[in-house]
Design a protein around this motif. Structure first.
Motif, PDB file in Angstrom:
ATOM      1  N   ALA A  17     -30.935  12.398 -21.559  1.00  0.00           N
ATOM      2  CA  ALA A  17     -30.371  13.414 -20.668  1.00  0.00           C
ATOM      3  C   ALA A  17     -28.932  13.105 -20.279  1.00  0.00           C
ATOM      4  O   ALA A  17     -28.021  13.922 -20.473  1.00  0.00           O
ATOM      5  CB  ALA A  17     -31.246  13.538 -19.412  1.00  0.00           C
ATOM      6  N   ASN A  18     -28.692  11.898 -19.725  1.00  0.00           N
ATOM      7  CA  ASN A  18     -27.371  11.635 -19.148  1.00  0.00           C
ATOM      8  C   ASN A  18     -26.312  11.302 -20.194  1.00  0.00           C
ATOM      9  O   ASN A  18     -25.114  11.386 -19.914  1.00  0.00           O
ATOM     10  CB  ASN A  18     -27.436  10.537 -18.081  1.00  0.00           C
ATOM     11  CG  ASN A  18     -27.748   9.159 -18.635  1.00  0.00           C
ATOM     12  OD1 ASN A  18     -27.549   8.866 -19.807  1.00  0.00           O
ATOM     13  ND2 ASN A  18     -28.242   8.293 -17.774  1.00  0.00           N
ATOM     14  N   SER A  19     -26.733  10.940 -21.401  1.00  0.00           N
ATOM     15  CA  SER A  19     -25.746  10.622 -22.438  1.00  0.00           C
ATOM     16  C   SER A  19     -24.941  11.838 -22.856  1.00  0.00           C
ATOM     17  O   SER A  19     -23.854  11.700 -23.426  1.00  0.00           O
ATOM     18  CB  SER A  19     -26.438  10.008 -23.658  1.00  0.00           C
ATOM     19  OG  SER A  19     -26.915   8.715 -23.347  1.00  0.00           O
ATOM     20  N   ALA A  20     -25.447  13.028 -22.567  1.00  0.00           N
ATOM     21  CA  ALA A  20     -24.657  14.227 -22.831  1.00  0.00           C
ATOM     22  C   ALA A  20     -23.355  14.189 -22.041  1.00  0.00           C
ATOM     23  O   ALA A  20     -22.291  14.572 -22.545  1.00  0.00           O
ATOM     24  CB  ALA A  20     -25.469  15.470 -22.454  1.00  0.00           C
ATOM     25  N   PHE A  21     -23.421  13.718 -20.801  1.00  0.00           N
ATOM     26  CA  PHE A  21     -22.212  13.584 -19.987  1.00  0.00           C
ATOM     27  C   PHE A  21     -21.320  12.472 -20.524  1.00  0.00           C
ATOM     28  O   PHE A  21     -20.102  12.635 -20.648  1.00  0.00           O
ATOM     29  CB  PHE A  21     -22.594  13.292 -18.533  1.00  0.00           C
ATOM     30  CG  PHE A  21     -21.415  13.091 -17.620  1.00  0.00           C
ATOM     31  CD1 PHE A  21     -20.759  14.176 -17.059  1.00  0.00           C
ATOM     32  CD2 PHE A  21     -20.953  11.813 -17.330  1.00  0.00           C
ATOM     33  CE1 PHE A  21     -19.662  13.996 -16.227  1.00  0.00           C
ATOM     34  CE2 PHE A  21     -19.859  11.624 -16.500  1.00  0.00           C
ATOM     35  CZ  PHE A  21     -19.209  12.722 -15.942  1.00  0.00           C
ATOM     36  N   ALA A  22     -21.932  11.330 -20.854  1.00  0.00           N
ATOM     37  CA  ALA A  22     -21.154  10.181 -21.323  1.00  0.00           C
ATOM     38  C   ALA A  22     -20.385  10.511 -22.596  1.00  0.00           C
ATOM     39  O   ALA A  22     -19.232  10.101 -22.765  1.00  0.00           O
ATOM     40  CB  ALA A  22     -22.075   8.983 -21.559  1.00  0.00           C
ATOM     41  N   GLY A 118     -21.916  10.560 -10.015  1.00  0.00           N
ATOM     42  CA  GLY A 118     -23.308  10.957 -10.245  1.00  0.00           C
ATOM     43  C   GLY A 118     -23.921  10.219 -11.422  1.00  0.00           C
ATOM     44  O   GLY A 118     -25.043   9.702 -11.337  1.00  0.00           O
ATOM     45  N   PHE A 119     -23.178  10.148 -12.513  1.00  0.00           N
ATOM     46  CA  PHE A 119     -23.661   9.452 -13.707  1.00  0.00           C
ATOM     47  C   PHE A 119     -23.902   7.972 -13.422  1.00  0.00           C
ATOM     48  O   PHE A 119     -24.986   7.436 -13.668  1.00  0.00           O
ATOM     49  CB  PHE A 119     -22.642   9.619 -14.835  1.00  0.00           C
ATOM     50  CG  PHE A 119     -22.934   8.813 -16.065  1.00  0.00           C
ATOM     51  CD1 PHE A 119     -23.860   9.246 -17.003  1.00  0.00           C
ATOM     52  CD2 PHE A 119     -22.278   7.607 -16.301  1.00  0.00           C
ATOM     53  CE1 PHE A 119     -24.139   8.506 -18.143  1.00  0.00           C
ATOM     54  CE2 PHE A 119     -22.540   6.858 -17.427  1.00  0.00           C
ATOM     55  CZ  PHE A 119     -23.477   7.314 -18.355  1.00  0.00           C
ATOM     56  N   LEU A 152     -28.969   9.494 -29.739  1.00  0.00           N
ATOM     57  CA  LEU A 152     -29.481  10.647 -30.476  1.00  0.00           C
ATOM     58  C   LEU A 152     -29.316  11.931 -29.671  1.00  0.00           C
ATOM     59  O   LEU A 152     -28.782  12.929 -30.178  1.00  0.00           O
ATOM     60  CB  LEU A 152     -30.955  10.422 -30.831  1.00  0.00           C
ATOM     61  CG  LEU A 152     -31.624  11.530 -31.652  1.00  0.00           C
ATOM     62  CD1 LEU A 152     -30.895  11.734 -32.976  1.00  0.00           C
ATOM     63  CD2 LEU A 152     -33.093  11.196 -31.898  1.00  0.00           C
ATOM     64  N   GLY A 153     -29.776  11.912 -28.416  1.00  0.00           N
ATOM     65  CA  GLY A 153     -29.683  13.120 -27.596  1.00  0.00           C
ATOM     66  C   GLY A 153     -28.249  13.514 -27.318  1.00  0.00           C
ATOM     67  O   GLY A 153     -27.867  14.689 -27.490  1.00  0.00           O
ATOM     68  N   TRP A 190     -28.227  20.573 -19.993  1.00  0.00           N
ATOM     69  CA  TRP A 190     -28.972  19.542 -20.741  1.00  0.00           C
ATOM     70  C   TRP A 190     -29.380  18.399 -19.812  1.00  0.00           C
ATOM     71  O   TRP A 190     -30.544  17.995 -19.781  1.00  0.00           O
ATOM     72  CB  TRP A 190     -28.074  19.039 -21.858  1.00  0.00           C
ATOM     73  CG  TRP A 190     -28.642  17.991 -22.776  1.00  0.00           C
ATOM     74  CD1 TRP A 190     -28.798  16.664 -22.505  1.00  0.00           C
ATOM     75  CD2 TRP A 190     -29.123  18.177 -24.115  1.00  0.00           C
ATOM     76  NE1 TRP A 190     -29.309  16.003 -23.591  1.00  0.00           N
ATOM     77  CE2 TRP A 190     -29.531  16.915 -24.594  1.00  0.00           C
ATOM     78  CE3 TRP A 190     -29.223  19.284 -24.956  1.00  0.00           C
ATOM     79  CZ2 TRP A 190     -30.044  16.731 -25.879  1.00  0.00           C
ATOM     80  CZ3 TRP A 190     -29.734  19.103 -26.241  1.00  0.00           C
ATOM     81  CH2 TRP A 190     -30.140  17.837 -26.685  1.00  0.00           C
ATOM     82  N   TRP A 191     -28.428  17.887 -19.075  1.00  0.00           N
ATOM     83  CA  TRP A 191     -28.670  16.753 -18.172  1.00  0.00           C
ATOM     84  C   TRP A 191     -29.711  17.124 -17.108  1.00  0.00           C
ATOM     85  O   TRP A 191     -30.664  16.368 -16.868  1.00  0.00           O
ATOM     86  CB  TRP A 191     -27.344  16.368 -17.519  1.00  0.00           C
ATOM     87  CG  TRP A 191     -27.335  15.096 -16.733  1.00  0.00           C
ATOM     88  CD1 TRP A 191     -28.383  14.246 -16.483  1.00  0.00           C
ATOM     89  CD2 TRP A 191     -26.196  14.508 -16.084  1.00  0.00           C
ATOM     90  NE1 TRP A 191     -27.970  13.180 -15.726  1.00  0.00           N
ATOM     91  CE2 TRP A 191     -26.630  13.320 -15.473  1.00  0.00           C
ATOM     92  CE3 TRP A 191     -24.852  14.886 -15.974  1.00  0.00           C
ATOM     93  CZ2 TRP A 191     -25.765  12.501 -14.744  1.00  0.00           C
ATOM     94  CZ3 TRP A 191     -23.994  14.077 -15.265  1.00  0.00           C
ATOM     95  CH2 TRP A 191     -24.440  12.894 -14.650  1.00  0.00           C
TER      96      TRP A 191
END
Length: 444
Positions: A17-22, A118-119, A152-153, A190-191
């Motif tokens: 989930a959070n890797s989308a932001f990263a 937040g992240f 992957l996500g 997504w997150w």
């Protein structure tokens, strides 16, 4: 409660989930959009410095709060509640970037800082839940599973977003700029959606009855924080590891956050850099899993050393590269070790701390990681500005400014090498067996 496969997958899905932001925001689109849209017309080294300051401010705020929040969460059995608060702060910030107008670099930086808070804040509690879902025999593998799911996500969503930027009309968008803005919005969706897995699938140990009231939770949390400061001062193994981690993870995080900006500063096209970042994601997915197995077979410390060595070599290579194909090679090299060094550092630390105080001790772990992020981007930005001043001739031409800007950027990224070397030296003095014994004495 013994770990279950459902809990393991629920925990790992938060990395998804959070890797989308990263990936899409921190490493990918934000540096590009900040330089070309929100700071349009500004010298490349100045925009790099602004981005470095933004990262540093976010890192400092999280670093100051992390130990207190970790102690409170342990006392109140509130890790998931804190994780949800910080995660959805990041979600709202990601969605908000869609609405920031051209030239509004201060507003963009402010929203970005809130997103990074937040992240990073949610990671404190995510890491602290690792001992809940994995025992000592599986902690390296489970930690690596989380990072691999993140690659992957995050990579899948980033692939969609890159395609949107390269072919905006296929997606019904006006141009690449609008595609980037929509990309920010998709990160928030997504997150926010995939965070639900960790909230519903991962159990949380009950708090002691004496901590049941809100006032008891906070008073007990601050008292526990004070006690942890005293413990860490006398836990030589934990202290040394945290110092080593502080240094080498500084180099890792700085490269993650500043690589695209660096590539643009030395003249590479934004699309080429985004493609290189995408390569890193999909190489990182299987590589993180492999590192988890290596950590279980050879020990996490040896795996960390391998990764530090690769990073040091990659930094030297990055300073000298001139062609986009070399940037792709660099992306592959980084992808092989990026998830591994993060995963094995997290699982190695789990072996050195008391089992009944994970959030509290991971608060310190993440605090040092965030303080490292303060130093790294400022080091890169400051070194670039300093070398630009030193190298710039009097009455420079446009060609002089471009040449000096590229040279200054190379000097700035080279400064990161110091952090990898210093971290490796300190890690040598960490005695794992002594650390286990100290942690066992402090449990209960």
């Amino acid at each position: 409660m013994s770990p279950t496969k459902k809990a393991v997958w629920g925990w790992a899905m938060y990395d998804w989930a959070n890797s989308a932001f990263a990936v899409t925001i921190m490493s990918g689109f934000f540096p590009v959009f900040f330089k070309q849209y929100w700071s349009a017309g500004v010298d490349v080294n100045l925009s790099t410095a602004r981005l470095g300051v933004g990262n540093a401010v976010a890192g400092m705020l999280v670093a100051l709060a992390a130990p207190v929040l970790g102690a409170v969460a342990d006392r109140g059995s509130a890790r998931k509640r804190f994780l949800a608060f910080f995660a959805y702060l990041g979600v709202v910030s990601s969605l908000s970037l869609f609405f920031v107008g051209q030239g509004q670099w201060i507003l963009a930086a402010t929203v970005y800082v809130l997103g990074v808070i937040g992240f990073s804040g949610s990671i404190v509690f995510y890491d602290a839940m690792l001992p809940v879902v994995a025992d000592e025999n599986e902690v390296d593998v489970v930690s690596s599973l989380g990072y691999s799911m993140g690659y992957l996500g995050g990579g899948l969503l980033f692939l969609i977003n890159v395609l949107m930027v390269m072919m905006p009309h296929r997606f019904g968008l006006a141009d690449a700029g609008q595609a980037v803005q929509v990309g920010f919005f998709t990160v928030g969706l997504w997150w926010g959606g995939f965070t639900l897995f960790i909230l519903f699938w991962v159990p949380e140990p009950s708090a002691p009855k004496s901590d049941a009231t809100p006032s008891g939770i906070w008073i007990g949390g601050f008292a526990q924080l004070k006690a942890t400061f005293k413990r860490i001062r006398h836990m030589k193994t934990v202290f040394l590891f945290l110092c080593a981690y502080w240094l080498y993870i500084d180099g890792v995080d700085t490269i993650i956050r500043m690589a695209v900006d660096y590539g643009m500063s030395i003249g590479f096209a934004a699309n080429d850099l985004l493609l290189a970042l995408l390569i890193t994601q999909f190489v990182g997915f299987p590589a993180a899993l492999v590192f988890g197995r290596l950590g279980k077979r050879w020990g996490p410390r040896r795996g960390i050393y391998i990764a530090i060595g690769v990073y040091a070599a990659a930094t030297c290579f990055g300073v000298t590269m001139t062609r986009k194909e070399e940037f792709y090679i660099l992306a592959i090299i980084i992808g092989l070790v990026q998830g591994g060094i993060q995963a094995l550092s997290r699982s190695y630390y789990a072996r050195l701390i008391p089992a009944d105080k994970p959030a509290e001790f991971y608060g310190f772990y993440n605090m040092l990681g965030k303080f490292a992020v303060i130093i790294g981007p400022l080091l890169v930005g400051g070194a670039g500005l300093l070398m630009r001043h030193v190298l710039m001739p009097d009455n420079p031409t446009a060609a002089d400014m471009a040449r000096v800007g590229s040279q200054a950027a190379r000097w700035s990224i080279a400064s990161v090498l110091i952090l990898f070397v210093a971290g490796a030296v300190l890690l040598y003095f960490v005695d794992e067996e002594k650390g286990r014994a100290q942690a066992a004495r402090l449990e209960g």
